[in-house]
Design a protein around this motif. Structure first.
Motif, PDB file in Angstrom:
ATOM      1  N   ILE A 115      55.271   0.394   7.750  1.00  0.00           N
ATOM      2  CA  ILE A 115      54.410   0.612   8.913  1.00  0.00           C
ATOM      3  C   ILE A 115      53.888  -0.722   9.421  1.00  0.00           C
ATOM      4  O   ILE A 115      53.835  -1.707   8.692  1.00  0.00           O
ATOM      5  CB  ILE A 115      53.218   1.543   8.581  1.00  0.00           C
ATOM      6  CG1 ILE A 115      52.339   0.963   7.480  1.00  0.00           C
ATOM      7  CG2 ILE A 115      53.704   2.934   8.228  1.00  0.00           C
ATOM      8  CD1 ILE A 115      51.034   1.712   7.252  1.00  0.00           C
ATOM      9  N   PRO A 131      52.607   2.631   3.586  1.00  0.00           N
ATOM     10  CA  PRO A 131      51.508   3.586   3.705  1.00  0.00           C
ATOM     11  C   PRO A 131      50.690   3.584   2.416  1.00  0.00           C
ATOM     12  O   PRO A 131      51.249   3.629   1.316  1.00  0.00           O
ATOM     13  CB  PRO A 131      52.223   4.929   3.901  1.00  0.00           C
ATOM     14  CG  PRO A 131      53.582   4.572   4.421  1.00  0.00           C
ATOM     15  CD  PRO A 131      53.920   3.256   3.788  1.00  0.00           C
ATOM     16  N   GLU A 175      48.130   8.699   6.934  1.00  0.00           N
ATOM     17  CA  GLU A 175      48.570   7.614   7.810  1.00  0.00           C
ATOM     18  C   GLU A 175      49.780   7.962   8.654  1.00  0.00           C
ATOM     19  O   GLU A 175      49.840   7.573   9.817  1.00  0.00           O
ATOM     20  CB  GLU A 175      48.851   6.347   6.998  1.00  0.00           C
ATOM     21  CG  GLU A 175      47.589   5.725   6.458  1.00  0.00           C
ATOM     22  CD  GLU A 175      47.814   4.392   5.779  1.00  0.00           C
ATOM     23  OE1 GLU A 175      48.983   3.962   5.634  1.00  0.00           O
ATOM     24  OE2 GLU A 175      46.814   3.780   5.397  1.00  0.00           O
ATOM     25  N   ILE A 176      50.765   8.679   8.069  1.00  0.00           N
ATOM     26  CA  ILE A 176      51.967   8.963   8.868  1.00  0.00           C
ATOM     27  C   ILE A 176      52.384  10.429   8.834  1.00  0.00           C
ATOM     28  O   ILE A 176      53.471  10.770   9.286  1.00  0.00           O
ATOM     29  CB  ILE A 176      53.147   8.032   8.501  1.00  0.00           C
ATOM     30  CG1 ILE A 176      53.588   8.196   7.053  1.00  0.00           C
ATOM     31  CG2 ILE A 176      52.788   6.580   8.808  1.00  0.00           C
ATOM     32  CD1 ILE A 176      54.879   7.428   6.734  1.00  0.00           C
ATOM     33  N   PRO A 204      57.711  11.366  11.194  1.00  0.00           N
ATOM     34  CA  PRO A 204      56.423  10.715  10.949  1.00  0.00           C
ATOM     35  C   PRO A 204      55.505  10.845  12.163  1.00  0.00           C
ATOM     36  O   PRO A 204      55.942  10.709  13.306  1.00  0.00           O
ATOM     37  CB  PRO A 204      56.792   9.251  10.720  1.00  0.00           C
ATOM     38  CG  PRO A 204      58.248   9.246  10.404  1.00  0.00           C
ATOM     39  CD  PRO A 204      58.829  10.435  11.109  1.00  0.00           C
ATOM     40  N   PRO A 216      52.258   8.996  13.096  1.00  0.00           N
ATOM     41  CA  PRO A 216      51.289   7.965  12.730  1.00  0.00           C
ATOM     42  C   PRO A 216      49.890   8.250  13.266  1.00  0.00           C
ATOM     43  O   PRO A 216      49.727   8.681  14.407  1.00  0.00           O
ATOM     44  CB  PRO A 216      51.858   6.690  13.339  1.00  0.00           C
ATOM     45  CG  PRO A 216      52.871   7.114  14.338  1.00  0.00           C
ATOM     46  CD  PRO A 216      53.316   8.501  13.972  1.00  0.00           C
ATOM     47  N   SER A 217      48.898   8.011  12.409  1.00  0.00           N
ATOM     48  CA  SER A 217      47.504   8.104  12.823  1.00  0.00           C
ATOM     49  C   SER A 217      47.190   6.870  13.663  1.00  0.00           C
ATOM     50  O   SER A 217      47.249   5.749  13.148  1.00  0.00           O
ATOM     51  CB  SER A 217      46.596   8.139  11.597  1.00  0.00           C
ATOM     52  OG  SER A 217      45.257   7.930  11.976  1.00  0.00           O
ATOM     53  N   VAL A 226      47.707   3.229  12.127  1.00  0.00           N
ATOM     54  CA  VAL A 226      49.110   2.809  12.185  1.00  0.00           C
ATOM     55  C   VAL A 226      49.545   2.618  13.641  1.00  0.00           C
ATOM     56  O   VAL A 226      49.433   3.528  14.452  1.00  0.00           O
ATOM     57  CB  VAL A 226      50.014   3.857  11.491  1.00  0.00           C
ATOM     58  CG1 VAL A 226      51.480   3.470  11.610  1.00  0.00           C
ATOM     59  CG2 VAL A 226      49.605   4.043  10.041  1.00  0.00           C
ATOM     60  N   SER A 244      52.844   1.564  14.356  1.00  0.00           N
ATOM     61  CA  SER A 244      54.223   2.054  14.446  1.00  0.00           C
ATOM     62  C   SER A 244      54.811   2.260  13.057  1.00  0.00           C
ATOM     63  O   SER A 244      54.365   1.677  12.080  1.00  0.00           O
ATOM     64  CB  SER A 244      55.083   1.075  15.255  1.00  0.00           C
ATOM     65  OG  SER A 244      55.003  -0.237  14.724  1.00  0.00           O
ATOM     66  N   VAL A 245      55.841   3.110  13.009  1.00  0.00           N
ATOM     67  CA  VAL A 245      56.566   3.430  11.774  1.00  0.00           C
ATOM     68  C   VAL A 245      57.993   2.904  11.926  1.00  0.00           C
ATOM     69  O   VAL A 245      58.621   3.096  12.966  1.00  0.00           O
ATOM     70  CB  VAL A 245      56.579   4.959  11.518  1.00  0.00           C
ATOM     71  CG1 VAL A 245      57.410   5.296  10.283  1.00  0.00           C
ATOM     72  CG2 VAL A 245      55.159   5.500  11.395  1.00  0.00           C
TER      73      VAL A 245
END
Length: 185
Positions: A30, A45, A66-67, A104, A106-107, A111, A113-114
């Motif tokens: 992330i 994460p 988080e994701i 995913p 992401p919060s 975050v 980006s993933v």
């Protein structure tokens, strides 16, 4: 290797999450949100342990928070060495494999980006790069793509995963890896 408890030591758990992405075995990285702690840094994460929590429980909770990926104890394959970060945290990487992870989510508070890094990229001889530093030491850069280098602590955990899991070198240790000055937050 487990780092023993000591006064003032803070603990965190992170997930090195193996998934299949677009038909390719990969791990998830992330990019942290651009505000707050570790703003904009590459990471796995994870986060600090709450009272009474194990590193595994914290890592799985943070993966979900988080994701948005759910993993349980049956998804845990093991753990890598504790990493004593210059920030005062000891980070425990938990290795998880998810067969059907879903998408995913992401919060946005945590975050930006993933990203998925193929296991082939991690295993590539050109991925780890050692940059000479003072006192004869070297700084690891995990070069994951054009303009994309990840340093310790995250880079160290990726390197140990690469060495132990992908390349079968069980004696690879990371506790003494040099960390960039900006990781001291």
């Amino acid at each position: 290797m487990t780092v023993p408890d000591a006064p003032g030591l803070r603990r965190a758990g992170v997930v090195l999450c193996a998934v299949e992405h677009a038909g390719v075995p990969s791990v998830i990285l992330i990019r942290r949100a651009y505000q707050g702690r570790n703003a904009g840094q590459w990471g796995l994460p994870g986060g600090r342990l709450e009272a009474g929590e194990t590193p595994e429980a914290a890592a799985l909770r943070e993966l979900r928070e988080e994701i948005g990926l759910a993993a349980g104890p049956a998804d845990v394959l093991g753990r890598l060495d504790d990493f004593p970060a210059t920030s005062g945290f000891v980070i425990t990487p938990i290795v998880v494999a998810l067969e059907h992870p879903g998408v995913p989510l992401p919060s946005p508070d945590e975050v930006h980006s993933v990203h998925h890094v193929s296991l082939r990229t991690l295993a590539d001889d050109d991925t780890p790069r050692w940059v000479p530093q003072a006192a004869g030491r070297s700084l690891l850069q995990m070069r994951l793509g054009p303009g994309w280098s990840v340093h310790a602590p995250t880079g160290a955990m990726l390197w140990q995963f690469r060495e132990v899991v992908l390349l079968g070198r069980p004696d690879a240790r990371v506790a003494d890896f040099v960390q960039p000055d900006w990781t001291r937050q």
